[in-house]
Enzyme design. Sequence first.
Site: not given
Length: 690
Positions: A542, A627, A662
């Site tokens: 991330s 995501d 995600h």
Amino acid sequence: MTNAQTTPVLPQAAIKPTELTTHGHTRIDNYYWLNERENPEVIDYLKAENAHLEDVLAPVKDFREKLFEEMKGRIKQQDESVPYKEGNYYYYTKFVEGGEYPVYCRKPGSLDAEEEVMLDVNELAKPYSYYNIGGLEVSDNDELVAYGEDTVSRRMYTLRIKNLKTGEIYPDAIPDTEGGSYAWAADNQTLFYIRKDPQTLLGYQVYRHVLGTDPAQDVLLYEETDNQFYMGLGRMKSKKYIAVVSDHNGVATEYRLLEASNPTGEFVVFLPREKGHEYDIQHLETSFYVRTNWKAENFRLMEAKETKTNDRSAWKEVIPHRHHVYLQQLDVFKNHLVLGERREGLIHLRVIDRRNKEEHYLDFGEPAYVAGIGYNPDFNTTTLRFGYSSLTTPSSTFDYNMETKEKTLMKQQEVLGGFDPANYTSERFFVKSRDGVRIPVSVVSRKDTPKDGSAPLLQYSYGSYGYSTDPGFSSTRLSLLDRGFLFAIAHIRGGQEMGRKWYDNGKMLKKKNTFNDFVDVSDYLIQHNYTSADKLFAMGGSAGGLLMGAVVNQKPQLYRGVVASVPFVDVVTTMLDESIPLTTGEFEEWGNPKIKKYYDYMLSYSPYDNVKEQAYPNMLVMTGLHDSQVQYWEPAKWVAKLRTMKTDTNQLLLHTNLEAGHGGASGRFEALKEIALEYAFMLNLVGIRA
């Protein structure tokens, strides 16, 4: 350092130039079109990259499976959490043999009572390739549970209600809610929830729903008009208030409160938002304890009477501000206060007797660890539940008697397969960065792993949003340690390990400190023979994936391989597009590129914009098609551009989970397959294939 490709044809994304002009400056984005999620050409490209990865890693296909089975084999399949008592019931979570998902259970009155299954997520998940439960809230009469379910991995939860006496799941299904932000009123009929914007995925509206009524008739109680604020909702520990909190990423906080006994009433502002003021509150009897950064960069603790919350001059200081200690956590009991204080990068738990002001700290006795206040729903107890682990100690749950100071281990994560903590060692030290700042580093390895430069090492970090990367235990990591890897966490700026300044000095126009710190730690690890450049690996996900992208642009020769998971690498384009989920709430982290000084600064480090003709290390990039936080097209574009510009023959692999978002796969075992892929990629590069 090079690794010849094993397949003659590499995936190629079509070049379709798009001009992007801001502040009179034009960028040419050849792969902008990859953001067309429904375009078959996009899906074909992602599938081609997946196929290429499988071709390149074909020689270690069996090894990947072995790693998966090995990591799965360390997990106790039949397991359950330590029960906690709330109201009339003991609640706990368990896993059953072969089950991918948890089973939520409770027992009335006593742990010897008959078990009641609230939700068997294994059954609920059966029709879906992805499934996640977001929050369980039980009504005051113990008869109803509200929960959210996400079947896509976009973090858009459908609110559902189950009758725990009859087993019926009510038809009151409310889509697009914030999972976990649910609260029952005291009447057992009224439920409050947050609705999310399907476009931005931001929670922005608070609704009231009455059981058995048409959700279309639900009453809108509050709407957040500033899309830079995130929202949450919940019942406070005292059960007296339902709280709605609006939080602007390190800039401002605002609470709204409603007495749970008055469900048709109006939410009242605790203290109006003010730029630069962050606070959170806990209610006890007729007062609120307020953790606040008002005139206190590292936060202090104040007490406010229920009748005078809006008047800060009437607040009473309980714990003053300290420049060397960051006040991070707070829990309130009838006779005690418990504080989680971060000092020199480590959490210290401080217990204060509210009656006589006597206090003490818990002793953990390890050089690097993570500790935290657990879930303590009961005010009228002298027992504190807290969690603890270290790089060598599995996750542990303790009950601590705050009167006698007796510590009882209630449960320690059971690691199967012959794990013995005595075989491993950890250390913690500081590395001086290029600007003279001391960066904490935590390292773990087997005791028999040499530290003469010959061992491979994986360096991990995150370094954003004030999120501290604490040195906790990982059973999956043993698959690296047992094959001779060292593992290092660089506690770089942008986190909050060393207090609020640590975060402030790694964000906005100081973001490059984050990248420089990571590189400087890498240099140190090589210079001090923890590893060598041909055996050093880096990993981040991330915002940590942004870190990976910046690091390989800055000093690619330091690393043999890099794993970037769901990486935020197209910073400028994403932050200019307010239609992308979560963008507006990020301005206080990265800056708003519509303001030229932020645009110029972002452009100087954005990984996608700074790919250049040079040799890059071996790279594995992981993403998920659905995501909601880092859109899949950022890593896809990055890989496509790297393919055309890098001058080496090292591996460049993109793996897209076409069914997840995600957090990757939703099951506890399915997620291990992605970790096995990452580990096989690294181990293969240093010649370890068994």
